[in-house]
Design a protein around this motif. Structure first.
Motif, PDB file in Angstrom:
ATOM      1  N   LEU A  81       0.833  -1.202   0.000  1.00 57.58           N
ATOM      2  CA  LEU A  81       0.000   0.000   0.000  1.00 57.58           C
ATOM      3  C   LEU A  81       0.872   1.258   0.000  1.00 57.58           C
ATOM      4  N   SER A  82       1.933   1.254   0.820  1.00 59.67           N
ATOM      5  CA  SER A  82       2.826   2.415   0.853  1.00 59.67           C
ATOM      6  C   SER A  82       3.422   2.682  -0.515  1.00 59.67           C
ATOM      7  N   ARG A  83       3.887   1.645  -1.173  1.00 53.53           N
ATOM      8  CA  ARG A  83       4.516   1.823  -2.488  1.00 53.53           C
ATOM      9  C   ARG A  83       3.495   2.261  -3.533  1.00 53.53           C
ATOM     10  N   ASP A  84       2.275   1.785  -3.410  1.00 58.47           N
ATOM     11  CA  ASP A  84       1.228   2.204  -4.354  1.00 58.47           C
ATOM     12  C   ASP A  84       0.908   3.690  -4.168  1.00 58.47           C
ATOM     13  N   LEU A  85       0.837   4.135  -2.919  1.00 58.59           N
ATOM     14  CA  LEU A  85       0.575   5.547  -2.663  1.00 58.59           C
ATOM     15  C   LEU A  85       1.718   6.422  -3.180  1.00 58.59           C
ATOM     16  N   ILE A  86       2.944   5.977  -2.964  1.00 52.13           N
ATOM     17  CA  ILE A  86       4.104   6.742  -3.434  1.00 52.13           C
ATOM     18  C   ILE A  86       4.100   6.838  -4.955  1.00 52.13           C
ATOM     19  N   ALA A  87       3.733   5.748  -5.619  1.00 57.54           N
ATOM     20  CA  ALA A  87       3.721   5.735  -7.084  1.00 57.54           C
ATOM     21  C   ALA A  87       2.721   6.732  -7.653  1.00 57.54           C
ATOM     22  N   ARG A  88       1.714   7.081  -6.869  1.00 53.69           N
ATOM     23  CA  ARG A  88       0.681   8.012  -7.331  1.00 53.69           C
ATOM     24  C   ARG A  88       1.027   9.474  -7.051  1.00 53.69           C
ATOM     25  N   LEU A  89       2.123   9.727  -6.356  1.00 57.74           N
ATOM     26  CA  LEU A  89       2.532  11.100  -6.102  1.00 57.74           C
ATOM     27  C   LEU A  89       3.106  11.717  -7.376  1.00 57.74           C
ATOM     28  N   PRO A  90       2.806  12.966  -7.657  1.00 50.34           N
ATOM     29  CA  PRO A  90       3.336  13.609  -8.866  1.00 50.34           C
ATOM     30  C   PRO A  90       4.852  13.777  -8.771  1.00 50.34           C
ATOM     31  N   PRO A  91       5.628  13.200  -9.687  1.00 50.71           N
ATOM     32  CA  PRO A  91       7.088  13.256  -9.568  1.00 50.71           C
ATOM     33  C   PRO A  91       7.666  14.656  -9.696  1.00 50.71           C
TER      34      PRO A  91
END
Length: 344
Positions: A81-91
């Motif tokens: 879940l943490s990695r999925d949330l991070i992946a959705r952050l605008p780079p």
């Protein structure tokens, strides 16, 4: 599997700007509270409250290492879940970009301090190169034994985590353990690259791994066993954390007559013969495969082995007896002792 209530609690815990920034930073490696204070420019009490909430809801993992406490993303499925949330952050978010620049500065300073400390102590932290062994050929042989798309890997006696760095493109998650805090300081500096965010390290004793049983698809032990006071116990613990059918890759010296190494580099054993390794594997319920030899001033061998697969009990329509070997063994309590010392 998470319930709806626990999932909602985790999402609520992440739904705050500072906590999202902390998650994004944790993808770059392990940080302590003071690191986060330096990077984010916020007070320690404030960040400690955020970190406590993230840990309580399974989004970060708190790992104690002596007097230090490190915060990192949970390994494996626990951190999905943490990695999925991070992946959705605008780079390209300017706040996250500023955080990344500050994190790079902190990590570079950490690497400088760790390297300087090791130079002052005069430690031969890369034993393969210290012995003039064929490091490149050994790495090539190890790569050939780890197929792309492999799952979770544990590197026991990780040292500076060169093995994790080498195999990172081929694995889903990587964890390195070592009993030396100085080694781990260098390892964290090595793993600070964004491409290595799925790899982490922690302090641990190879005889008493603070890890669940049957948690890893691959376990690597490179240049570790000849230092072990009890090689059989070390291999049994490696087998415990392997999933049924998982693979152990043991990289070590072939049997030799260099007696000076037991004094100069604290080798407990003068390498190993194939017969000795086969016997150790059998005692640890590991099935050996054909070894690979890498010639050099001292021959290096890679001994692969497979963890046993418990027999499946017949379906009798009711709960029958548990098949031998199928009972999961709980890990022994974590006790950070050294990896084994030479006895005179």
């Amino acid at each position: 599997m998470a319930t709806m209530e626990t999932l909602l609690a985790s999402l609520r815990a992440a739904a705050e700007p500072t906590r999202l920034r902390l998650l994004a930073l944790a993808q770059r490696g392990a940080f302590c509270v003071m690191d986060f204070t330096d990077i984010l420019g916020q007070s320690q009490p404030r960040l400690s409250r955020h970190l406590k909430l993230l840990c309580e809801n399974g989004l970060l993992e708190r790992v104690r290492e002596g007097s230090n406490v490190w915060f990192t993303l949970p390994p494996g499925d626990a951190g999905a879940l943490s990695r999925d949330l991070i992946a959705r952050l605008p780079p390209d978010d300017p706040v996250l970009e500023a955080d990344r620049r500050q994190a790079a500065r902190v990590l570079a300073e950490r690497a400088r301090i760790a390297s300087e400390s090791f130079r002052q102590k005069g430690s031969d932290w890369d034993e393969m190169r210290a012995l003039g062994l064929p490091a490149q050929a050994t790495e090539d042989a190890l790569l050939a034994l780890v197929p792309a798309g492999s799952g979770a890997l544990l590197d026991i006696g990780t040292g500076t985590s060169r093995v994790l760095e080498l195999l990172a493109p081929r694995i889903r998650q990587g964890l390195g353990v070592d009993a030396s805090k100085a080694m781990l300081a260098l390892a964290r500096a090595r793993l600070a690259e964004p491409s290595l965010g799925h790899c982490s390290v922690r302090l641990a004793d190879m005889y008493r791994l603070p890890l669940p049983s049957a948690a890893f698809d691959i376990v690597v032990m490179q240049m570790v066993l000849h230092h072990a006071e009890d090689p059989g116990l070390a291999l049994a613990e490696a087998e415990r954390v392997l999933r049924p059918g998982g693979r152990l890759l043991l990289v070590d010296l072939a049997e030799h007559d260099r007696k000076d190494l037991t004094d100069r580099l604290a080798h407990r054993w003068p390498g190993f013969s194939d017969e000795a390794i086969t016997a150790l594997f059998g005692a640890a319920s590991l099935t050996p495969a054909a070894p690979v030899t890498i010639p050099g001033p001292l021959s290096v061998r890679i001994w692969p082995a497979t963890a046993s697969v418990p027999a499946v009990a017949p379906d009798t329509g009711r709960h029958g007896p548990v098949p031998a070997g199928a009972v999961a063994r709980d890990p022994a309590p974590f006790d950070p002792l050294p990896f084994g010392s030479r006895s005179d």
